[in-house]
Design a protein around this motif. Structure first.
Motif, PDB file in Angstrom:
ATOM      1  N   VAL A   1       8.502   5.439 -12.519  1.00 31.93           N
ATOM      2  CA  VAL A   1       9.474   4.395 -13.130  1.00 31.93           C
ATOM      3  C   VAL A   1       8.289   3.193 -13.473  1.00 31.93           C
ATOM      4  O   VAL A   1       7.511   2.834 -12.629  1.00 31.93           O
ATOM      5  N   ILE A   2       8.231   2.801 -14.739  1.00 34.08           N
ATOM      6  CA  ILE A   2       7.351   1.812 -14.821  1.00 34.08           C
ATOM      7  C   ILE A   2       7.885   0.593 -15.643  1.00 34.08           C
ATOM      8  O   ILE A   2       8.701   0.893 -16.818  1.00 34.08           O
TER       9      ILE A   2
ATOM     10  N   ALA B   1       7.384   7.255  -7.713  1.00 38.73           N
ATOM     11  CA  ALA B   1       6.522   6.289  -7.726  1.00 38.73           C
ATOM     12  C   ALA B   1       7.172   5.126  -8.708  1.00 38.73           C
ATOM     13  O   ALA B   1       7.849   5.484  -9.731  1.00 38.73           O
ATOM     14  N   LEU B   2       7.027   3.654  -8.140  1.00 33.07           N
ATOM     15  CA  LEU B   2       7.682   2.676  -9.175  1.00 33.07           C
ATOM     16  C   LEU B   2       6.255   1.900  -9.608  1.00 33.07           C
ATOM     17  O   LEU B   2       5.798   1.237  -8.486  1.00 33.07           O
TER      18      LEU B   2
ATOM     19  N   ILE C   1       5.147   2.475  -4.184  1.00 35.29           N
ATOM     20  CA  ILE C   1       5.402   1.148  -5.218  1.00 35.29           C
ATOM     21  C   ILE C   1       4.103   0.356  -5.428  1.00 35.29           C
ATOM     22  O   ILE C   1       3.469   0.047  -4.286  1.00 35.29           O
ATOM     23  N   VAL C   2       3.955   0.128  -6.841  1.00 38.32           N
ATOM     24  CA  VAL C   2       2.665  -0.721  -7.165  1.00 38.32           C
ATOM     25  C   VAL C   2       3.263  -2.035  -7.763  1.00 38.32           C
ATOM     26  O   VAL C   2       3.990  -1.608  -8.704  1.00 38.32           O
ATOM     27  N   ALA C   3       2.961  -3.015  -7.430  1.00 42.86           N
ATOM     28  CA  ALA C   3       3.273  -4.387  -8.118  1.00 42.86           C
ATOM     29  C   ALA C   3       2.154  -4.878  -8.766  1.00 42.86           C
ATOM     30  O   ALA C   3       1.001  -4.444  -8.294  1.00 42.86           O
ATOM     31  N   VAL C   4       1.995  -5.687  -9.713  1.00 39.86           N
ATOM     32  CA  VAL C   4       1.005  -6.222 -10.550  1.00 39.86           C
ATOM     33  C   VAL C   4       1.066  -7.740  -9.935  1.00 39.86           C
ATOM     34  O   VAL C   4       1.770  -8.630 -10.609  1.00 39.86           O
TER      35      VAL C   4
ATOM     36  N   ILE D   1       3.818   0.618  -0.017  1.00 37.34           N
ATOM     37  CA  ILE D   1       3.657  -0.471  -1.007  1.00 37.34           C
ATOM     38  C   ILE D   1       2.457  -1.347  -1.108  1.00 37.34           C
ATOM     39  O   ILE D   1       2.163  -1.896  -0.114  1.00 37.34           O
ATOM     40  N   ASN D   2       2.014  -1.565  -2.418  1.00 40.55           N
ATOM     41  CA  ASN D   2       0.592  -2.434  -2.566  1.00 40.55           C
ATOM     42  C   ASN D   2       0.773  -2.915  -4.003  1.00 40.55           C
ATOM     43  O   ASN D   2       1.761  -2.941  -4.486  1.00 40.55           O
TER      44      ASN D   2
END
Length: 234
Positions: A11-12, A85-86, A137-140, A180-181
Protein backbone atom coordinates in the motif's frame (compact mmCIF):
# COMPACT_ATOMS: atom_id res chain seq x y z
CA UNK A 1 -3.18 -19.45 -12.02
CA UNK A 2 -0.51 -17.06 -10.66
CA UNK A 3 0.94 -17.94 -7.26
CA UNK A 4 0.54 -14.74 -5.23
CA UNK A 5 2.11 -16.12 -2.04
CA UNK A 6 5.54 -14.70 -2.90
CA UNK A 7 4.35 -11.47 -4.52
CA UNK A 8 4.74 -8.39 -2.28
CA UNK A 9 1.40 -6.69 -1.58
CA UNK A 10 2.13 -3.02 -0.95
CA UNK A 11 0.00 0.00 0.00
CA UNK A 12 1.43 3.41 -0.98
CA UNK A 13 -0.05 6.74 0.11
CA UNK A 14 0.68 9.93 -1.81
CA UNK A 15 1.25 7.69 -4.81
CA UNK A 16 0.62 10.34 -7.47
CA UNK A 17 3.32 12.70 -6.19
CA UNK A 18 6.88 12.85 -7.48
CA UNK A 19 8.33 10.49 -4.87
CA UNK A 20 5.22 8.34 -4.98
CA UNK A 21 5.63 7.77 -8.72
CA UNK A 22 9.25 6.70 -8.27
CA UNK A 23 8.29 4.30 -5.49
CA UNK A 24 5.44 2.86 -7.56
CA UNK A 25 7.72 2.25 -10.54
CA UNK A 26 10.30 0.56 -8.31
CA UNK A 27 7.76 -1.84 -6.82
CA UNK A 28 6.17 -2.53 -10.20
CA UNK A 29 9.60 -3.54 -11.50
CA UNK A 30 9.77 -6.00 -8.60
CA UNK A 31 6.44 -7.50 -9.62
CA UNK A 32 4.56 -6.23 -6.58
CA UNK A 33 0.81 -5.91 -6.32
CA UNK A 34 -0.07 -2.34 -5.38
CA UNK A 35 -2.86 -0.38 -3.72
CA UNK A 36 -2.22 3.27 -4.53
CA UNK A 37 -3.82 5.98 -2.40
CA UNK A 38 -4.12 9.65 -3.23
CA UNK A 39 -6.55 12.40 -2.25
CA UNK A 40 -7.65 12.84 -5.86
CA UNK A 41 -8.88 9.95 -7.99
CA UNK A 42 -8.28 11.87 -11.23
CA UNK A 43 -4.57 12.30 -10.39
CA UNK A 44 -4.24 8.57 -9.86
CA UNK A 45 -5.94 7.64 -13.12
CA UNK A 46 -3.94 10.22 -15.08
CA UNK A 47 -0.62 9.24 -13.47
CA UNK A 48 -1.13 5.48 -13.67
CA UNK A 49 -3.24 4.74 -16.75
CA UNK A 50 -4.02 1.06 -17.03
CA UNK A 51 -3.17 0.17 -13.42
CA UNK A 52 -6.76 0.19 -12.21
CA UNK A 53 -7.38 -3.48 -12.87
CA UNK A 54 -7.82 -6.79 -11.10
CA UNK A 55 -4.18 -6.85 -10.00
CA UNK A 56 -3.76 -3.29 -8.68
CA UNK A 57 -6.03 -0.81 -6.90
CA UNK A 58 -6.32 2.97 -7.33
CA UNK A 59 -7.98 4.37 -4.21
CA UNK A 60 -9.07 7.88 -3.28
CA UNK A 61 -8.81 8.81 0.39
CA UNK A 62 -8.02 11.70 2.69
CA UNK A 63 -5.01 10.49 4.71
CA UNK A 64 -6.16 12.47 7.74
CA UNK A 65 -9.53 10.66 7.81
CA UNK A 66 -9.62 7.46 9.87
CA UNK A 67 -12.98 6.54 8.35
CA UNK A 68 -11.80 6.85 4.75
CA UNK A 69 -8.54 5.01 5.40
CA UNK A 70 -10.35 2.24 7.25
CA UNK A 71 -12.60 1.80 4.22
CA UNK A 72 -9.77 1.62 1.66
CA UNK A 73 -7.75 -0.72 3.90
CA UNK A 74 -10.75 -3.04 4.15
CA UNK A 75 -11.16 -2.91 0.37
CA UNK A 76 -7.47 -3.71 -0.09
CA UNK A 77 -7.50 -6.62 2.33
CA UNK A 78 -10.59 -8.04 0.65
CA UNK A 79 -8.89 -7.85 -2.77
CA UNK A 80 -5.34 -8.82 -1.75
CA UNK A 81 -5.87 -11.05 1.27
CA UNK A 82 -2.95 -9.42 3.06
CA UNK A 83 -0.78 -6.28 3.17
CA UNK A 84 2.94 -6.96 3.37
CA UNK A 85 4.14 -3.36 3.39
CA UNK A 86 2.78 0.14 3.86
CA UNK A 87 4.72 3.07 2.44
CA UNK A 88 3.36 6.33 3.83
CA UNK A 89 4.56 9.16 1.60
CA UNK A 90 1.61 11.56 1.80
CA UNK A 91 2.30 14.74 3.74
CA UNK A 92 2.65 18.48 3.36
CA UNK A 93 5.17 21.30 3.44
CA UNK A 94 4.87 25.01 4.06
CA UNK A 95 7.07 27.70 5.53
CA UNK A 96 7.25 31.44 5.98
CA UNK A 97 5.81 32.31 9.38
CA UNK A 98 8.14 33.05 12.27
CA UNK A 99 7.59 30.74 15.22
CA UNK A 100 6.05 33.44 17.41
CA UNK A 101 3.71 34.38 14.55
CA UNK A 102 2.49 30.86 13.73
CA UNK A 103 -1.21 30.62 13.00
CA UNK A 104 -3.25 27.79 14.46
CA UNK A 105 -4.38 26.90 10.95
CA UNK A 106 -0.80 26.40 9.77
CA UNK A 107 0.07 24.37 12.86
CA UNK A 108 -2.98 22.13 12.53
CA UNK A 109 -2.43 21.66 8.80
CA UNK A 110 1.17 20.46 9.22
CA UNK A 111 0.38 18.28 12.23
CA UNK A 112 -2.60 16.69 10.48
CA UNK A 113 -0.78 16.00 7.21
CA UNK A 114 2.57 14.89 8.60
CA UNK A 115 1.89 13.38 12.03
CA UNK A 116 -1.77 12.47 12.45
CA UNK A 117 -1.94 10.95 8.96
CA UNK A 118 0.63 8.35 10.07
CA UNK A 119 -1.56 7.41 13.02
CA UNK A 120 -4.66 7.27 10.82
CA UNK A 121 -3.16 5.07 8.10
CA UNK A 122 -1.42 2.68 10.49
CA UNK A 123 -4.61 2.41 12.51
CA UNK A 124 -6.18 0.98 9.36
CA UNK A 125 -3.33 -1.32 8.30
CA UNK A 126 -1.21 -2.36 11.28
CA UNK A 127 -3.78 -4.62 13.04
CA UNK A 128 -3.85 -7.01 10.06
CA UNK A 129 -0.02 -7.16 10.07
CA UNK A 130 0.05 -7.90 13.81
CA UNK A 131 -2.54 -10.63 13.30
CA UNK A 132 -0.33 -12.23 10.62
CA UNK A 133 2.85 -11.67 12.62
CA UNK A 134 4.60 -9.97 9.72
CA UNK A 135 4.78 -6.62 7.97
CA UNK A 136 6.80 -3.55 7.11
CA UNK A 137 5.82 0.12 7.49
CA UNK A 138 7.94 2.90 6.02
CA UNK A 139 7.20 6.58 6.63
CA UNK A 140 8.77 9.55 4.90
CA UNK A 141 10.03 11.98 7.52
CA UNK A 142 12.72 14.62 6.91
CA UNK A 143 16.35 15.23 7.75
CA UNK A 144 15.45 18.68 9.12
CA UNK A 145 13.29 17.03 11.79
CA UNK A 146 16.41 16.90 13.96
CA UNK A 147 16.73 20.67 14.47
CA UNK A 148 14.61 23.81 14.27
CA UNK A 149 15.20 26.29 11.46
CA UNK A 150 13.84 29.79 10.76
CA UNK A 151 10.44 29.94 9.13
CA UNK A 152 9.88 26.18 9.27
CA UNK A 153 8.69 25.65 12.84
CA UNK A 154 5.36 23.95 12.14
CA UNK A 155 6.75 21.73 9.39
CA UNK A 156 9.80 20.64 11.40
CA UNK A 157 7.73 20.09 14.55
CA UNK A 158 5.30 17.90 12.61
CA UNK A 159 8.08 15.82 11.03
CA UNK A 160 9.79 15.50 14.42
CA UNK A 161 6.46 14.32 15.85
CA UNK A 162 6.24 11.80 13.00
CA UNK A 163 9.67 10.41 13.91
CA UNK A 164 8.69 10.01 17.55
CA UNK A 165 5.50 8.23 16.47
CA UNK A 166 7.54 5.90 14.27
CA UNK A 167 9.86 5.10 17.18
CA UNK A 168 7.02 4.45 19.63
CA UNK A 169 5.02 2.35 17.19
CA UNK A 170 8.14 0.42 16.18
CA UNK A 171 8.75 -0.58 19.80
CA UNK A 172 5.12 -1.66 20.12
CA UNK A 173 5.03 -3.62 16.87
CA UNK A 174 8.46 -5.29 16.87
CA UNK A 175 7.39 -8.16 19.18
CA UNK A 176 4.66 -8.96 16.64
CA UNK A 177 7.03 -9.29 13.67
CA UNK A 178 6.35 -5.85 12.20
CA UNK A 179 9.25 -3.49 11.43
CA UNK A 180 8.51 0.25 11.31
CA UNK A 181 11.06 2.83 10.14
CA UNK A 182 11.37 6.04 8.13
CA UNK A 183 13.52 7.61 5.47
CA UNK A 184 14.59 11.15 6.26
CA UNK A 185 15.58 12.90 3.03
CA UNK A 186 17.18 16.30 2.75
CA UNK A 187 15.90 18.12 -0.36
CA UNK A 188 14.35 15.78 -2.91
CA UNK A 189 14.91 16.49 -6.58
CA UNK A 190 11.33 17.09 -7.67
CA UNK A 191 9.77 19.48 -10.20
CA UNK A 192 8.13 21.40 -7.34
CA UNK A 193 11.44 21.90 -5.52
CA UNK A 194 13.20 22.96 -8.71
CA UNK A 195 10.50 25.56 -9.30
CA UNK A 196 10.59 26.77 -5.69
CA UNK A 197 14.41 27.00 -5.60
CA UNK A 198 15.54 27.96 -9.12
CA UNK A 199 18.97 29.15 -7.96
CA UNK A 200 19.86 25.92 -6.14
CA UNK A 201 21.92 23.08 -7.58
CA UNK A 202 19.70 19.99 -7.97
CA UNK A 203 22.82 17.82 -8.35
CA UNK A 204 23.24 18.22 -4.59
CA UNK A 205 19.73 16.96 -3.88
CA UNK A 206 18.42 13.43 -3.37
CA UNK A 207 16.97 11.79 -6.46
CA UNK A 208 13.55 10.23 -6.08
CA UNK A 209 14.85 6.98 -7.58
CA UNK A 210 17.51 6.68 -4.85
CA UNK A 211 14.90 7.43 -2.20
CA UNK A 212 12.64 4.78 -3.72
CA UNK A 213 15.40 2.18 -3.52
CA UNK A 214 15.95 2.94 0.17
CA UNK A 215 12.22 2.74 0.86
CA UNK A 216 12.04 -0.60 -0.95
CA UNK A 217 14.90 -1.90 1.20
CA UNK A 218 13.08 -0.91 4.40
CA UNK A 219 9.94 -2.59 3.06
CA UNK A 220 11.80 -5.83 2.36
CA UNK A 221 12.68 -8.87 4.50
CA UNK A 222 16.28 -7.58 4.55
CA UNK A 223 15.23 -4.83 6.98
CA UNK A 224 13.88 -7.24 9.60
CA UNK A 225 16.45 -6.08 12.18
CA UNK A 226 15.67 -2.36 11.81
CA UNK A 227 13.10 -0.87 14.17
CA UNK A 228 12.37 2.83 14.76
CA UNK A 229 15.23 4.01 12.59
CA UNK A 230 15.32 7.11 10.37
CA UNK A 231 17.67 6.64 7.43
CA UNK A 232 18.97 10.09 6.49
CA UNK A 233 19.28 10.65 2.74
CA UNK A 234 21.53 13.55 1.81
Amino acid sequence: MTDTSTIPHVVITGAAGALGRAVVQHFLAQGARLALIDHRADRLSETFPGLDNSQHLLLQADVTSTAELSAVAAQTLKAFGRIDALVHIAGGFEMGEATHALTRASWDRMMDLNAWSFVAVTQAVLPSMIERGAGRIVAVSAKVAARGLPGMAAYIASKSALQRLVEAMAAEAAPHGVAINSVAPAVLDTPANRQAMPDANPAEWVSTSVAAETIAFLASPSAAALHGQHLALD
